[in-house]
Design a protein around this motif. Structure first.
Motif, mmCIF file in Angstrom:
data_model
loop_
_atom_site.group_PDB
_atom_site.id
_atom_site.type_symbol
_atom_site.label_atom_id
_atom_site.label_comp_id
_atom_site.label_asym_id
_atom_site.label_seq_id
_atom_site.Cartn_x
_atom_site.Cartn_y
_atom_site.Cartn_z
ATOM 1 N N PRO A 72 -4.597 -2.120 4.193
ATOM 2 C CA PRO A 72 -5.417 -3.410 4.463
ATOM 3 C C PRO A 72 -4.230 -4.074 5.723
ATOM 4 O O PRO A 72 -4.969 -4.725 6.355
ATOM 5 C CB PRO A 72 -5.299 -4.236 3.333
ATOM 6 C CG PRO A 72 -5.146 -3.147 2.053
ATOM 7 C CD PRO A 72 -4.379 -1.841 2.609
ATOM 8 N N MET A 73 -3.168 -4.082 5.606
ATOM 9 C CA MET A 73 -2.226 -4.590 6.586
ATOM 10 C C MET A 73 -2.489 -4.033 8.006
ATOM 11 O O MET A 73 -2.017 -4.829 8.877
ATOM 12 C CB MET A 73 -0.715 -4.516 6.254
ATOM 13 C CG MET A 73 -0.378 -4.940 4.993
ATOM 14 S SD MET A 73 -1.025 -6.682 4.498
ATOM 15 C CE MET A 73 -0.050 -7.469 5.819
ATOM 16 N N THR A 74 -2.980 -2.926 8.157
ATOM 17 C CA THR A 74 -3.310 -2.535 9.412
ATOM 18 C C THR A 74 -4.482 -3.237 10.306
ATOM 19 O O THR A 74 -4.864 -2.989 11.345
ATOM 20 C CB THR A 74 -3.716 -0.847 9.617
ATOM 21 O OG1 THR A 74 -4.757 -0.866 8.787
ATOM 22 C CG2 THR A 74 -2.176 -0.412 8.941
ATOM 23 N N VAL A 75 -5.474 -4.024 9.687
ATOM 24 C CA VAL A 75 -6.737 -4.739 10.052
ATOM 25 C C VAL A 75 -6.539 -6.035 9.689
ATOM 26 O O VAL A 75 -7.292 -6.838 10.381
ATOM 27 C CB VAL A 75 -7.826 -4.224 9.403
ATOM 28 C CG1 VAL A 75 -8.086 -2.578 9.878
ATOM 29 C CG2 VAL A 75 -8.027 -4.314 7.794
ATOM 30 N N LEU A 76 -5.497 -6.618 9.001
ATOM 31 C CA LEU A 76 -5.638 -7.904 8.591
ATOM 32 C C LEU A 76 -5.012 -8.920 9.797
ATOM 33 O O LEU A 76 -3.808 -8.615 10.357
ATOM 34 C CB LEU A 76 -5.139 -8.391 7.290
ATOM 35 C CG LEU A 76 -5.819 -7.804 6.057
ATOM 36 C CD1 LEU A 76 -5.014 -8.084 4.642
ATOM 37 C CD2 LEU A 76 -7.130 -8.417 5.963
ATOM 38 N N TYR A 112 0.872 -1.201 0.036
ATOM 39 C CA TYR A 112 0.076 0.013 0.054
ATOM 40 C C TYR A 112 0.930 1.158 0.070
ATOM 41 O O TYR A 112 1.637 1.514 0.884
ATOM 42 C CB TYR A 112 -0.960 0.087 1.104
ATOM 43 C CG TYR A 112 -1.744 1.280 1.379
ATOM 44 C CD1 TYR A 112 -3.131 1.267 0.848
ATOM 45 C CD2 TYR A 112 -1.314 2.382 2.101
ATOM 46 C CE1 TYR A 112 -3.847 2.287 1.035
ATOM 47 C CE2 TYR A 112 -2.377 3.217 2.529
ATOM 48 C CZ TYR A 112 -3.641 3.384 1.754
ATOM 49 O OH TYR A 112 -4.390 4.316 2.068
ATOM 50 N N GLY A 113 0.635 2.325 -0.881
ATOM 51 C CA GLY A 113 1.424 3.711 -0.755
ATOM 52 C C GLY A 113 1.989 3.756 -2.342
ATOM 53 O O GLY A 113 1.452 3.298 -2.978
ATOM 54 N N TYR A 114 2.826 4.873 -2.217
ATOM 55 C CA TYR A 114 3.254 5.458 -3.396
ATOM 56 C C TYR A 114 4.267 4.481 -3.951
ATOM 57 O O TYR A 114 5.131 3.775 -3.216
ATOM 58 C CB TYR A 114 3.882 6.583 -3.315
ATOM 59 C CG TYR A 114 3.004 7.833 -3.314
ATOM 60 C CD1 TYR A 114 2.389 8.312 -4.343
ATOM 61 C CD2 TYR A 114 2.638 8.335 -1.987
ATOM 62 C CE1 TYR A 114 1.445 9.477 -4.348
ATOM 63 C CE2 TYR A 114 1.611 9.668 -2.075
ATOM 64 C CZ TYR A 114 1.090 10.045 -3.200
ATOM 65 O OH TYR A 114 0.176 10.990 -3.107
ATOM 66 N N ARG A 115 4.116 4.118 -5.397
ATOM 67 C CA ARG A 115 5.211 3.342 -6.176
ATOM 68 C C ARG A 115 5.259 3.826 -7.420
ATOM 69 O O ARG A 115 4.673 4.457 -8.015
ATOM 70 C CB ARG A 115 4.642 1.943 -6.026
ATOM 71 C CG ARG A 115 3.389 1.780 -6.870
ATOM 72 C CD ARG A 115 3.076 0.411 -6.783
ATOM 73 N NE ARG A 115 1.730 0.090 -7.944
ATOM 74 C CZ ARG A 115 1.252 -1.004 -8.007
ATOM 75 N NH1 ARG A 115 1.654 -2.073 -7.254
ATOM 76 N NH2 ARG A 115 0.377 -1.219 -8.893
ATOM 77 N N LYS A 116 6.403 3.454 -7.980
ATOM 78 C CA LYS A 116 6.589 3.720 -9.504
ATOM 79 C C LYS A 116 5.746 3.009 -10.192
ATOM 80 O O LYS A 116 6.023 1.414 -10.311
ATOM 81 C CB LYS A 116 8.084 3.491 -9.911
ATOM 82 C CG LYS A 116 8.527 4.058 -11.045
ATOM 83 C CD LYS A 116 10.056 3.908 -11.529
ATOM 84 C CE LYS A 116 10.457 4.688 -12.532
ATOM 85 N NZ LYS A 116 11.893 4.764 -12.902
#
Length: 469
Positions: free
Chosen positions: A462-466, A346-350
């Motif tokens: 999503p990783m904050t709730v999984l 999750y977040g900014y990426r190229k």
């Protein structure tokens, strides 16, 4: 990356070929030489831009996404989740390497031509001619030719009676900057060497330059009949290195155009606008469909309209979709896959295709095709979207949206297929229930699950709730 580049080149070639066919069928007998020059050069260059343009498809979809009393979510389908895996086969890489080798050869040939002209200029004698115009004299020159701002003549030409007409012809090439057109065209030919239409296009540009030069000579008071006789008397073979030479176009065509009465059918040019819009619609990147759903507007990425005919539709759910029978206790999200392996977070990426920094609104889990996908919590299915059997569309592909308690929503995308009971209208889903299988539908280069979570309408990591099952 090579397969995406090859697909892009095929699109560019298709656009260029269609533009050239329009010219060949309707415009090549028109006597609007300057307009023809603009069309030929512009369409050759704009063919590279059209496949990258995001052009809105103006049709409207009227299907309804069912709504519920509990604040139906409005998913934003602008993000294009991409599994960052390479699926280039060795065969594709070999083809691409062969393609690049031919590109390099053609560019080297072009560079050698430029070096030769520079060498020729350094070895030539500078002479002033009509109106103190400078030309370059060298024995290796066949009669006359032009490159950039330099006009090269053979020593024998200075002794010919018709030298004035030939020199005037070359000055028109120089003053109108025809060499720039040819350099750009040769670069395009190098990159699209596999496309025969691009060489026809290049030939048409060169021929039109000769028509422009002939017109420029006649406009300076040269007798038309004597000029045509000069063309016929010029038995001349153009040197391999010469960019513009007095005799390098087909003499018959040039004489025919000189005798052509003004042929200006403006209705033909009028057809260019709808024709161009059609090309833009067919080949633009990521056309957008604006879909009206019960007064709300949702925007969906649908992908390339020519190469992938989208059959995107929403499956309407039955019933009211109540949460009354669902667990109202504390939510405890589980992972949507067994043994999950994250390939893009999750977040900014190229962005792998555009190479621009872009926000990735979910998490990509790498998994083999057919891997079971589970509901992460109790909830109600509020939307399903399918894209057809081939599954190679842009956007989310096959996806399902589930609404949970406490303002949460989860979306599962790039799916292969849905469970039958879900597809047939099952609304209430229990945590851990299989809802679909991992696939590679939508914009994807490999099997994976793209998973998003929203809280009160806003994307969250999503990783904050999984939690693992």
């Amino acid at each position: 990356m090579s397969n995406e580049w090859m697909i892009y080149l095929l699109k560019v070639s298709s656009v260029q070929a269609i533009f050239f066919l329009f010219y060949h069928l309707l415009l090549r007998k028109e006597t609007t030489w300057h307009v023809r020059r603009g069309y030929l050069l512009t369409t050759l260059l704009i063919s590279w831009r059209i496949p990258l343009i995001e052009f809105p498809h103006l049709s409207t979809i009227q299907e309804k996404i069912p709504t519920y009393s509990q604040n139906t979510i409005e998913w934003e389908y602008w993000e294009e989740p991409i599994q960052m895996l390479s699926t280039n086969s060795p065969d594709i890489d070999w083809v691409f390497n062969i393609y690049l080798a031919f590109v390099a050869l053609m560019l080297i040939k072009m560079l050698i031509s430029v070096v030769y002209v520079l060498f020729l200029k350094a070895k030539s004698k500078k002479v002033e001619t009509y109106q103190q115009q400078v030309v370059y004299i060298h024995p290796s020159v066949h009669l006359a030719f032009t490159w950039g701002r330099w006009v090269f003549l053979s020593p024998e030409l200075l002794e010919k009676q018709e030298r004035r007409e030939i020199i005037l012809h070359e000055f028109v090439h120089r003053n109108q900057g025809h060499t720039i057109d040819l350099i750009l065209s040769e670069i395009v030919c190098a990159w699209l060497w596999f496309n025969p239409f691009v060489f026809f296009h290049f030939k048409a540009i060169k021929e039109n330059h000769e028509y422009l030069a002939d017109q420029g000579v006649l406009s300076q008071g040269v007798d038309e009949l004597s000029y045509q006789q000069l063309l016929l008397n010029t038995a001349f073979k153009t040197s391999f290195w010469e960019v513009h030479g007095f005799g390098n176009s087909t003499i018959k065509k040039r004489i025919k155009m000189i005798n052509f009465s003004n042929n200006k059918n403006y209705w033909k040019w009028g057809l260019l606008l709808p024709y161009s819009l059609l090309i833009l619609w067919l080949f633009s990147n990521n056309p957008i469909v604006f879909a009206q759903h019960k007064g709300e507007t949702h925007v969906e990425q649908l992908g390339d309209s020519l190469f992938t005919k989208i059959e995107n539709h929403f499956v309407e759910r039955k019933g009211t979709g109540s949460f009354e029978s669902l667990n109202k206790g504390e939510l405890d999200f589980i992972f949507p896959l067994d043994n999950p392996e994250i390939s893009s977070g999750y977040g900014y990426r190229k962005h792998p295709f555009t190479k621009k920094k872009k926000f990735h609104k979910g998490v990509d889990f790498k998994a083999p095709k057919g891997t079971p996908v589970y509901a992460v919590e109790d909830g109600v299915v509020i939307a399903i979207s399918t894209v057809g059997a081939d599954g190679k569309k842009k956007g989310y592909g096959n996806f399902i949206v589930i609404k949970h308690a406490s303002g949460y929503h989860s979306m599962y995308a790039q799916l292969e297929k849905f469970q039958e009971d879900v597809l047939k209208g099952k609304k209430e889903i229990k945590k851990g229930t299989q809802i679909a299988t991992v696939g590679s539908s939508g914009q994807s280069t490999g099997p994976h699950l793209h998973f998003e979570v929203k809280k009160d309408g806003e994307n969250i990591d999503p990783m904050t709730v999984l939690k693992k099952k």
